[in-house]
Design an enzyme around this catalytic site. Sequence first.
Site, PDB file in Angstrom:
ATOM      1  N   LYS A 189       0.827  -1.217   0.000  1.00 35.65           N
ATOM      2  CA  LYS A 189       0.000   0.000   0.000  1.00 35.65           C
ATOM      3  C   LYS A 189       0.857   1.262   0.000  1.00 35.65           C
ATOM      4  O   LYS A 189       0.436   2.308  -0.514  1.00 35.65           O
ATOM      5  CB  LYS A 189      -0.973  -0.022   1.186  1.00 35.65           C
ATOM      6  CG  LYS A 189      -0.330  -0.143   2.567  1.00 35.65           C
ATOM      7  CD  LYS A 189       0.025   1.195   3.188  1.00 35.65           C
ATOM      8  CE  LYS A 189       0.778   1.013   4.480  1.00 35.65           C
ATOM      9  NZ  LYS A 189       1.116   2.318   5.121  1.00 35.65           N
ATOM     10  N   SER A 252       0.686  11.077   5.661  1.00 30.81           N
ATOM     11  CA  SER A 252       1.348   9.994   4.930  1.00 30.81           C
ATOM     12  C   SER A 252       2.655  10.457   4.308  1.00 30.81           C
ATOM     13  O   SER A 252       2.666  11.267   3.382  1.00 30.81           O
ATOM     14  CB  SER A 252       0.424   9.451   3.841  1.00 30.81           C
ATOM     15  OG  SER A 252       1.121   8.574   2.990  1.00 30.81           O
TER      16      SER A 252
END
Length: 331
Positions: A189, A252
């Site tokens: 991911k 992120s």
Amino acid sequence: MRTVAVIGSGTWGTAIAHLIAGKDIAVRMWTRSVDVADVINATHRNPRHLPDVELAGVTASASFEDSLRGADAAIFVCPSSYLRSIAMSCAPFIASDLPVIVLTKGIEAQTGFTMVELLEDVLCNPSRIACLSGPNHAEEVSRGLPAATVVASSDKACSLYFQDLFNTSTFRVYTTSDVTGVELCAASKNVIAIANGMSVAMHLGDNASASLMTRGLAEVTRLVVALGGDARTCLGLAGVGDLIATCSSEHSRNRALGTFLVEGGTLAAFEEKMQMVAEGAVACKTVTELARQHDVEMPIAEAVRQVLWEGRDPHEIIETLFERPVKAEQE
């Protein structure tokens, strides 16, 4: 009182130490730097990562032996490229039946091992080894914001042990036996998040982001199934849950790396600026290598690899993805 060793003092290690110490568990945190350990012990704050988070109940040391002495469990949360050397240094101080869990996400470049397989190779006795993964940004977990995660182990008792250790009123922990699926989702991911960061920086819109996430999930699922994992894991917290969080969040670092690359930056400059490792930069090589070995098609991951390690232009690589032959969605 139980004692837990946290091997790693980065952002995630700091957040986890804070989480567990909040359950009246003594936490010993290993850090590379004696100076950082001294500051943590004097101020109860990590000067480098999440400095606003109070680390009451946490002591720090640059000694593996001191960190692990008398521990009831060990948590490894360090960059994937250093995990083997750190685990080997810890091995003399880890009993054969000590519960061990790894929060690191990645694939070892030299062997193609997942992080659990790596620890099994170094520490033996796989029945006491687990991993944890999910949509768990350290910044939010450290603030007590609601989150869920999954613990995976081949041994049910081990899974239940760590479920109890981590579960709180705001951090909900599920269990699974699909270690392969959880670990491959965790590593892959990050690669898709880099691609999405590129898309965002190029202002390609929400439709493009959603498409990248969806087709990225299809790639991950193909890999998981090819290596013996359960496709349903990809629809769970370690799969689609973590994918959404990593691709969408301002926290992120992998998405931020994709944006940074489009703006003309380099991987080295990014890691120097962030003082953190973007695991997706390594994973785009290790994951695509696994995919090639098992004849799994992962065009988005391959595109990220080409941008990061082969000098391809992000704008050009996005165009090549859309030029691929169309096919049935479920193929």
